[in-house]
Design a protein around this motif. Structure first.
Motif, PDB file in Angstrom:
ATOM      1  N   ALA A 268       5.218  -0.049  -6.554  1.00  0.00           N
ATOM      2  CA  ALA A 268       4.890   1.415  -6.602  1.00  0.00           C
ATOM      3  C   ALA A 268       5.294   2.258  -5.489  1.00  0.00           C
ATOM      4  O   ALA A 268       5.450   3.390  -5.533  1.00  0.00           O
ATOM      5  N   ALA A 269       5.503   1.705  -4.028  1.00  0.00           N
ATOM      6  CA  ALA A 269       5.853   2.365  -3.156  1.00  0.00           C
ATOM      7  C   ALA A 269       7.316   3.013  -3.254  1.00  0.00           C
ATOM      8  O   ALA A 269       7.616   4.163  -2.736  1.00  0.00           O
TER       9      ALA A 269
ATOM     10  N   SER B 279       0.615 -11.042  -2.029  1.00  0.00           N
ATOM     11  CA  SER B 279       0.513 -11.124  -3.462  1.00  0.00           C
ATOM     12  C   SER B 279       1.033 -12.560  -3.711  1.00  0.00           C
ATOM     13  O   SER B 279       0.548 -13.209  -4.872  1.00  0.00           O
ATOM     14  N   GLY B 280       1.914 -13.113  -2.679  1.00  0.00           N
ATOM     15  CA  GLY B 280       2.111 -14.562  -2.849  1.00  0.00           C
ATOM     16  C   GLY B 280       1.283 -15.465  -2.205  1.00  0.00           C
ATOM     17  O   GLY B 280       0.871 -16.531  -2.560  1.00  0.00           O
TER      18      GLY B 280
ATOM     19  N   VAL C  13       1.410  -6.541   1.442  1.00  0.00           N
ATOM     20  CA  VAL C  13       0.922  -7.173   0.053  1.00  0.00           C
ATOM     21  C   VAL C  13       2.261  -7.638  -0.718  1.00  0.00           C
ATOM     22  O   VAL C  13       2.462  -8.916  -1.152  1.00  0.00           O
ATOM     23  N   GLY C  14       3.200  -6.717  -0.785  1.00  0.00           N
ATOM     24  CA  GLY C  14       4.567  -6.851  -1.630  1.00  0.00           C
ATOM     25  C   GLY C  14       4.086  -6.839  -3.169  1.00  0.00           C
ATOM     26  O   GLY C  14       3.015  -5.997  -3.595  1.00  0.00           O
ATOM     27  N   GLY C  15       4.708  -7.453  -4.075  1.00  0.00           N
ATOM     28  CA  GLY C  15       4.429  -7.535  -5.583  1.00  0.00           C
ATOM     29  C   GLY C  15       4.423  -5.957  -6.057  1.00  0.00           C
ATOM     30  O   GLY C  15       5.415  -5.157  -5.789  1.00  0.00           O
TER      31      GLY C  15
ATOM     32  N   VAL D 141       9.326 -10.671  -6.197  1.00  0.00           N
ATOM     33  CA  VAL D 141       8.959  -9.028  -6.740  1.00  0.00           C
ATOM     34  C   VAL D 141      10.238  -8.598  -7.089  1.00  0.00           C
ATOM     35  O   VAL D 141      11.292  -8.862  -6.455  1.00  0.00           O
ATOM     36  N   GLU D 142      10.304  -7.690  -8.160  1.00  0.00           N
ATOM     37  CA  GLU D 142      11.384  -7.276  -8.863  1.00  0.00           C
ATOM     38  C   GLU D 142      11.152  -5.768  -8.440  1.00  0.00           C
ATOM     39  O   GLU D 142      10.171  -5.174  -8.816  1.00  0.00           O
TER      40      GLU D 142
END
Length: 344
Positions: A237-238, A255-256, A230-232, A269-270
């Protein structure tokens, strides 16, 4: 030329009609009838039985990403993807024989001319030919070749109900993980993940920022391995939940790819890079074409696990070429659990 008798004169295939603004819908595709393709030297004609519908098609339709294993497509181009079918013509010599079932990457059409070297004979290693469309090989390579999962470790899988995630949880369990956690946006899918897909706990997506607290609750001792589809926010969180020396394997960027905005070709993602440094987190990307040596190893183990009932292949079969674009739309909308397969 060796030919299966009574071949039709035409074949049907799904083409991109227009590049969508936002997520693709069925009206962005059309089914076209074309003359039956003819194989040349070093090629075979395959009648497809089924093909896989996969999220990266959003990226392909958006023009593709430089360095990705699959090219972009434009209006008028035929879609593609993993397929299983029967060889019905072979000019020879060499290559798979007429009547042999093979896998290849020219799905989304009834008949495909495929380089003989691009076909993989199926044999009887798996009890059901459709199982060759499983994404388990990618999950297996991520866990064994990149993360090098060790017994007793805690694994977090984002997108745990998708084509890769539905196999990753079960595979991590069979490889000796001590605790397996997945994420999803559906309470119904979460229940299936806990009951039959190897997950000890499932964290549900919610308002921005809530996932970190839910993951910390599900993994109070932290995570050792992260298989990310997913990413984002889930990647952020990971990072927060990672134990020292954690290994992250980046498989997808849903996510994209599944965002209403943009073309599906970026997934920004940051994340806190200080955490990467102090926790010595490793992050490695992987595609389905990496680690080819793991594919045969996976099929052997997958076949044994399927026959013993230790693993399942979660998938939905949608019948008919005319329903293929709808299948893609439903998959992007999260309507299905596991792999989405179109049968012909």
């Amino acid at each position: 030329m060796t030919v299966r008798t009574s071949l039709p004169r035409t074949s049907r295939e799904v083409r991109l009609a227009a590049v969508p603004e936002g997520l693709p819908r069925p009206e962005h595709f059309h089914v076209v009838e074309t003359p039956l393709p003819q194989p040349g030297e070093g090629e075979v004609l395959v009648r497809n039985d089924c093909f896989q519908v996969f999220p990266a098609l959003r990226t392909v339709i958006g023009g593709g990403v430089e360095g990705a294993p699959f090219p972009g497509v434009g209006p008028g181009d035929t879609l593609f993807g993993a397929a299983v079918g029967e060889v019905v013509a072979n000019p020879g010599p060499g290559g798979p024989a007429v009547g042999e079932r093979v896998s290849h990457y020219l799905g989304w059409r009834e008949y495909a001319v495929v380089p003989a070297a691009g076909c993989t004979p199926l044999g009887d290693v798996l009890p059901d030919p459709v199982a060759h469309l499983s994404q388990g090989s990618l999950a297996y390579a991520a866990l064994t070749r990149v993360a090098e999962l060790r017994a007793g470790e805690t694994v977090f899988v984002s997108g745990g109900a998708g084509a890769v995630g539905s196999m990753a949880g079960q595979t991590a369990r069979l490889l000796g993980a001590g605790r397996v956690i997945g994420s999803t946006g559906s309470p119904e899918k979460a229940a299936v993940m806990r009951e039959s897909l190897g997950y000890d706990a499932v964290v549900l997506r919610g308002p921005e920022g809530s996932l970190s607290a839910r993951l910390a609750e599900a993994a109070p001792q932290g995570i050792d391995v992260f298989v990310d589809m997913v990413g984002g926010e889930q990647l952020r969180a990971a990072v927060g939940a990672a134990r020292p020396g954690a290994r992250f394997v980046l498989v997808g960027a849903l996510s994209g790819q599944l965002s209403e905005q943009g073309s599906g070709t970026t997934a920004p993602v940051e994340i806190d890079s200080f955490q990467l440094v102090v926790k010595r987190i490793s992050m490695t990307g992987i595609s389905g074409l990496d680690h080819p040596e793991a594919h045969g190893e996976w099929n052997r183990r997958f076949g044994q696990w399927l026959r013993s009932g230790e693993i399942t292949f979660p998938h939905v079969r949608i019948a008919g070429m005319d329903n293929a674009a709808r299948a893609l739309h439903e998959m992007i909308g999260g309507h299905h659990l596991g792999t989405v397969v179109v049968t012909l």
